[in-house]
Design a protein around this motif. Structure first.
Motif, short mmCIF file in Angstrom:
data_model
loop_
_atom_site.label_atom_id
_atom_site.label_comp_id
_atom_site.label_asym_id
_atom_site.label_seq_id
_atom_site.Cartn_x
_atom_site.Cartn_y
_atom_site.Cartn_z
N GLY A 178 0.80 -1.22 0.00
CA GLY A 178 0.00 0.00 0.00
C GLY A 178 0.83 1.26 0.00
N GLU A 179 1.97 1.21 -0.67
CA GLU A 179 2.93 2.32 -0.80
C GLU A 179 3.63 2.67 0.50
OE1 GLU A 179 1.68 5.73 -2.93
OE2 GLU A 179 1.00 4.60 -4.67
N ARG A 180 3.52 1.78 1.51
CA ARG A 180 4.31 2.00 2.73
C ARG A 180 5.78 1.67 2.48
NH1 ARG A 180 3.26 -1.95 7.55
NH2 ARG A 180 4.66 -3.22 6.25
N GLY A 181 6.03 0.58 1.75
CA GLY A 181 7.39 0.18 1.43
C GLY A 181 7.82 0.70 0.07
N ALA A 182 9.14 0.93 -0.10
CA ALA A 182 9.62 1.52 -1.35
C ALA A 182 11.02 1.01 -1.67
CB ALA A 182 9.63 3.04 -1.23
N ASN A 183 11.14 0.24 -2.75
CA ASN A 183 12.45 -0.13 -3.29
C ASN A 183 12.90 0.96 -4.25
OD1 ASN A 183 12.37 -2.65 -1.98
ND2 ASN A 183 11.27 -3.58 -3.70
N VAL A 184 14.17 1.36 -4.15
CA VAL A 184 14.71 2.39 -5.04
C VAL A 184 15.63 1.71 -6.05
CG1 VAL A 184 15.82 4.64 -5.16
CG2 VAL A 184 14.67 3.94 -3.05
N ILE A 185 15.35 1.93 -7.35
CA ILE A 185 16.01 1.17 -8.41
C ILE A 185 16.62 2.11 -9.43
CG2 ILE A 185 15.70 -0.58 -10.21
CD1 ILE A 185 13.10 -1.40 -8.69
N ALA A 186 17.91 1.94 -9.71
CA ALA A 186 18.58 2.62 -10.83
C ALA A 186 19.03 1.55 -11.81
CB ALA A 186 19.76 3.44 -10.34
N THR A 187 18.81 1.79 -13.09
CA THR A 187 19.10 0.79 -14.12
C THR A 187 20.07 1.35 -15.14
OG1 THR A 187 16.89 -0.17 -13.88
CG2 THR A 187 18.10 -0.69 -15.89
N LYS A 188 21.13 0.58 -15.41
CA LYS A 188 22.06 0.90 -16.50
C LYS A 188 21.87 -0.16 -17.57
CE LYS A 188 26.74 2.25 -17.65
NZ LYS A 188 26.23 3.51 -18.23
N LEU A 189 21.34 0.24 -18.71
CA LEU A 189 20.95 -0.71 -19.75
C LEU A 189 22.17 -1.24 -20.48
CD1 LEU A 189 18.12 -1.69 -20.60
CD2 LEU A 189 18.28 -0.12 -22.55
N GLY A 190 22.22 -2.55 -20.68
CA GLY A 190 23.32 -3.17 -21.40
C GLY A 190 23.27 -2.86 -22.88
N THR A 191 24.42 -2.66 -23.49
CA THR A 191 24.48 -2.31 -24.91
C THR A 191 24.29 -3.51 -25.82
OG1 THR A 191 26.89 -2.58 -24.92
CG2 THR A 191 26.02 -0.37 -24.45
N THR A 192 24.63 -4.71 -25.34
CA THR A 192 24.56 -5.91 -26.18
C THR A 192 23.48 -6.88 -25.71
OG1 THR A 192 26.93 -5.69 -26.60
CG2 THR A 192 25.92 -7.80 -27.16
N TYR A 193 23.37 -7.03 -24.40
CA TYR A 193 22.39 -7.97 -23.83
C TYR A 193 21.48 -7.23 -22.86
CZ TYR A 193 26.18 -11.01 -25.45
OH TYR A 193 27.15 -11.62 -26.19
N PRO A 194 20.63 -6.33 -23.36
CA PRO A 194 19.84 -5.49 -22.46
C PRO A 194 18.83 -6.26 -21.62
CG PRO A 194 19.12 -5.23 -24.73
CD PRO A 194 20.38 -6.03 -24.78
N ASN A 195 18.42 -7.43 -22.05
CA ASN A 195 17.41 -8.19 -21.33
C ASN A 195 17.99 -9.17 -20.32
OD1 ASN A 195 15.26 -6.93 -22.73
ND2 ASN A 195 15.55 -8.34 -24.46
N GLN A 196 19.32 -9.20 -20.22
CA GLN A 196 19.97 -10.07 -19.25
C GLN A 196 20.59 -9.19 -18.16
OE1 GLN A 196 22.63 -12.54 -21.55
NE2 GLN A 196 20.96 -13.83 -22.28
N ILE A 197 20.28 -9.52 -16.91
CA ILE A 197 20.45 -8.55 -15.82
C ILE A 197 21.34 -9.10 -14.70
CG2 ILE A 197 19.20 -7.20 -14.07
CD1 ILE A 197 16.69 -7.59 -15.90
N TYR A 198 22.24 -8.25 -14.23
CA TYR A 198 22.93 -8.45 -12.96
C TYR A 198 22.40 -7.42 -11.97
CZ TYR A 198 26.29 -11.55 -15.21
OH TYR A 198 26.88 -12.60 -15.87
N ILE A 199 22.29 -7.83 -10.70
CA ILE A 199 21.79 -6.93 -9.67
C ILE A 199 22.83 -6.84 -8.55
CG2 ILE A 199 20.04 -6.62 -7.86
CD1 ILE A 199 18.02 -7.97 -9.70
N ILE A 200 23.13 -5.62 -8.12
CA ILE A 200 23.88 -5.38 -6.89
C ILE A 200 22.96 -4.62 -5.96
CG2 ILE A 200 25.00 -3.36 -7.93
CD1 ILE A 200 27.38 -3.86 -6.03
N CYS A 201 22.90 -5.04 -4.69
CA CYS A 201 21.83 -4.52 -3.85
C CYS A 201 22.18 -4.59 -2.37
CB CYS A 201 20.54 -5.31 -4.09
SG CYS A 201 20.70 -7.09 -3.80
N GLY A 202 21.36 -3.88 -1.57
CA GLY A 202 21.41 -3.93 -0.11
C GLY A 202 20.16 -3.27 0.44
#
Length: 664
Positions: A99-123
């Motif tokens: 209900g919008e109480r929680g909020a994940n903050v996401i920044a995305t750097k799009l890959g130039t060759t494999y944009p649909n394959q993703i690595y995530i670094i997080c905390g």
């Protein structure tokens, strides 16, 4: 971090690369990227997020005194992270939940060759306790800051794969934010290649720079890459393994994605956990900075796809003193340098001083080498080194070496090897499999060996499909009807033995492993009990199932026998065999354990002792009455300081010393 338990468990990793597998390379470019994150940069962000100094959020100067999920400070922290991502040049988004109480903050750097394959670094950025003051400097401003620093230093780098930098909310009340994201990703079909979760990475009360890793079988390759890049870029770090699900990586495990947790040493846990004293003064910036830079280097290496694929059939041991031909196949997205610094084969007869060879023939991606001949009794150590044509990355096989232009001048920690001796290889697999493994019954199969010879060393490969490995007992039975217990009800609720190799020289025992037990493990009982037995005859495997209703299949099993064919040794050679032989330890240099082979012409009492470079006694490696033949001593050295050591064999027939080099 939400801390449910502190039960320790060793997790089996395959820390070596096998034929045909990918290997992350070392890159001076990545090294320079990681170095852009200084301890000063890290500490400033840490102070801002922990309320140790003011910040500007939404145009107002404030102090973030708490990030508890119900506090107004948590909302301010959300906005602070969002605006920092904007400052770094991203177009961030906030993923709301509950209900919008929680909020994940996401920044995305799009890959130039494999944009649909993703690595995530997080905390996660939410914290405890619930009072008005909750700095949460270690738990978990540290992991969030590492994520933000990765976003900052990678902002101007063109990455081939997409990278997402994510700060989770509501981790402390049950991994709510990461679980919401992971389930949404699964539903949307996101292709996530690996998740590096950083949680509490800034406490180190004993300054040993050791941290802990939590991983699972699905995440083995991703975890191996993290360990490898740590060795390249932050070699001062050391690590251990734990079994922990109380952090955001487990949300991705539950969704079927590879993920790992990097956390401060679980055996040296933050004494101010979840208290207002978890503040800036308690942080160890040496560990903190090293783990931030190691994490940046790992994500950059993955996202830049800095990999080579190696294929090589190891040179077999044998009696020939003539030169040996061998090949290396190298593939991948990066073009191998074949003009200025072609691939090299480094070789040594002592594991310390290496010469190198250039290919005698190059055919497309295949490189052929010719190793010089050596006299009988020599153990030859070797490794390969390759760099790309732009001189931006270098990898060795086995992994771990560095040095560029020329490649591989700094050796890996382990080497390939072969013996120039009356030792031969025989690899035989069952011709009867697959066979069913039925409930409450035993399945037996056999392999017939027709060669003559006495066993020198033995590995056993087993591949079993079974939904509950803890119901299985596996035993090997030799031609002399000597039964060796390989695995006894291991694995809990886990599935399968997948390409499991029982090997006396493995670093982990099968009891320490987790299903599907892929890789090398020491068996329950030592296979060296069979040394010097004849190899000819019927070898059997027996798989017993003790439960219901979980049947399975013995897909395959193989014997890898090293044996001495005494029929090729004449009277003159037998007379020339020395009373005893002490061989060079392997690997050498050694890191956590090493193996020493010795050969006795007659049965006698021996002492094998280890001394440091000053001649001070360190420990006894083996002692007692040993029978005629070959013996393998496996010694743990993980507790010893790096340096030069000597091991000395004393027996009735004389004594001999050899040099051992220990590195970390």
């Amino acid at each position: 971090m939400k801390r449910f338990c502190r039960n320790l468990l060793l997790v089996s990793l395959i820390l070596g690369l096998h034929s045909g597998q990918a290997q992350l390379a070392y890159s001076p470019f990545v090294d320079s990227i990681a170095a852009l994150s200084t301890n000063e940069d890290i500490l400033l962000l840490e102070r801002q997020l922990s309320g140790d100094t003011t910040v500007t959020v939404d145009g107002q100067v404030i102090t973030i005194n708490s990030r508890h999920y119900l506090s107004t400070g948590n909302t301010k922290a959300t906005q602070f992270i969002f605006e920092k991502f904007e400052e770094y040049g991203y177009t961030p988004e906030i993923q709301y939940f509950n209900g919008e109480r929680g909020a994940n903050v996401i920044a995305t750097k799009l890959g130039t060759t494999y944009p649909n394959q993703i690595y995530i670094i997080c905390g996660h950025y939410d914290n405890m306790p619930s009072g008005p003051t909750a700095p949460g400097a270690d738990d978990n401003a540290s992991g969030t800051v590492a994520t933000m620093e990765a976003a900052r230093v990678l902002r101007s780098i063109d990455l081939l794969y997409t990278v997402k930098f994510i700060a989770w909310d509501e981790e402390e009340i049950g991994l709510v934010g990461s679980n919401y994201y992971a389930q949404q990703a699964l539903a949307n079909g996101e292709e996530i290649l690996g998740v590096l979760n950083l949680d509490m990475i800034a406490w180190d009360s004993n300054d040993d720079l050791e941290f802990s890793i939590a991983t699972n079988p699905l995440s083995t390759a991703f975890s191996n890459d993290f360990i490898l890049t740590n060795g390249y870029y932050q070699p001062e770090l050391s690590y251990n393994f734990i079994d922990v699900t109380a952090s955001d990586h487990s949300s991705f495990w539950n969704a079927g994605y590879p993920a790992l947790l990097a956390i401060e040493d679980w055996n040296d846990f933050n004494a101010f956990y979840h208290t207002p004293s978890d503040d800036i003064p308690i942080l160890n910036m040496t560990l903190f900075g090293a783990l931030v830079r190691a994490s940046i280097a790992n994500i950059a290496s993955n996202a830049l796809n800095q990999r080579f694929y190696f294929e090589h059939s190891p040179i077999p041991s044998g009696v020939s003193t003539e030169p040996r031909e061998t090949t290396l196949v190298v593939t991948g997205d990066h073009v191998v340098d074949t003009v200025n610094y072609t691939p090299r084969l480094y070789y040594s007869s002592n594991g310390l001083t290496f010469n190198y060879l250039l290919p005698v023939k190059i055919t497309s991606d295949t490189f052929q080498f010719e190793v010089p001949g050596f006299p009988l009794g020599t153990t030859v150590y070797y490794y390969f080194a390759v760099q790309d044509e732009d001189a931006t990355m270098i990898a060795t096989y086995p992994a771990g070496g560095i040095g560029i232009s020329p490649p591989g001048t700094e050796t890996p920690n382990s080497f390939l090897s072969y013996n120039v001796d009356y030792i031969f290889n025989n690899e035989s697999c069952s011709e009867n499999t697959p066979l069913s493994i039925l409930d409450n019954s035993s399945t037996t199969d056999q392999i017939e060996i027709t060669q003559q010879g006495d066993l020198f060393d033995l590995d056993v490969l087993v591949d079993i499909t079974h939904p509950r490995t803890s119901e299985l007992r596996i035993a090997l039975i030799s031609p002399k009807n000597h039964a060796i217990l390989l695995s006894d009800y291991n694995g809990g609720e886990g599935d399968n033995y997948t390409q499991t190799v029982f090997d006396d020289e493995a670093s982990l025992s099968i009891e320490e492993g987790t299903p599907p037990f892929t890789g090398h493990f020491r068996p329950e009982a030592s296979l060296d009990q069979l040394d010097n037995d004849p190899i000819k005859g019927t070898w059997k495997i027996r798989v017993s199932d003790s439960g219901v209703p979980n049947s399975g299949t013995l897909n395959n099993w193989c014997l890898h026998l090293f044996y001495k064919d005494t029929t090729v040794i004449g009277v003159k050679e037998l007379l020339s065999i020395p009373d005893f032989t002490l061989m060079q330890n392997y690997p050498n240099p050694a890191k956590s354990s090493t193996s020493i082979k010795l050969r006795l012409k007659k049965s006698e009492r021996i002492n094998l002792n280890l001394y440091d470079s000053r001649g001070t006694f360190v420990r006894t490696l083996a002692q007692g009455y040993f029978n005629t033949g070959d013996h393998l001593i496996v010694a743990s050295i993980s507790d010893l300081e790096p340096g030069t050591y000597y091991y000395t064999l004393n027996c009735d027939s004389g004594s001999k010393s050899m040099r051992m080099l220990i590195i970390k």
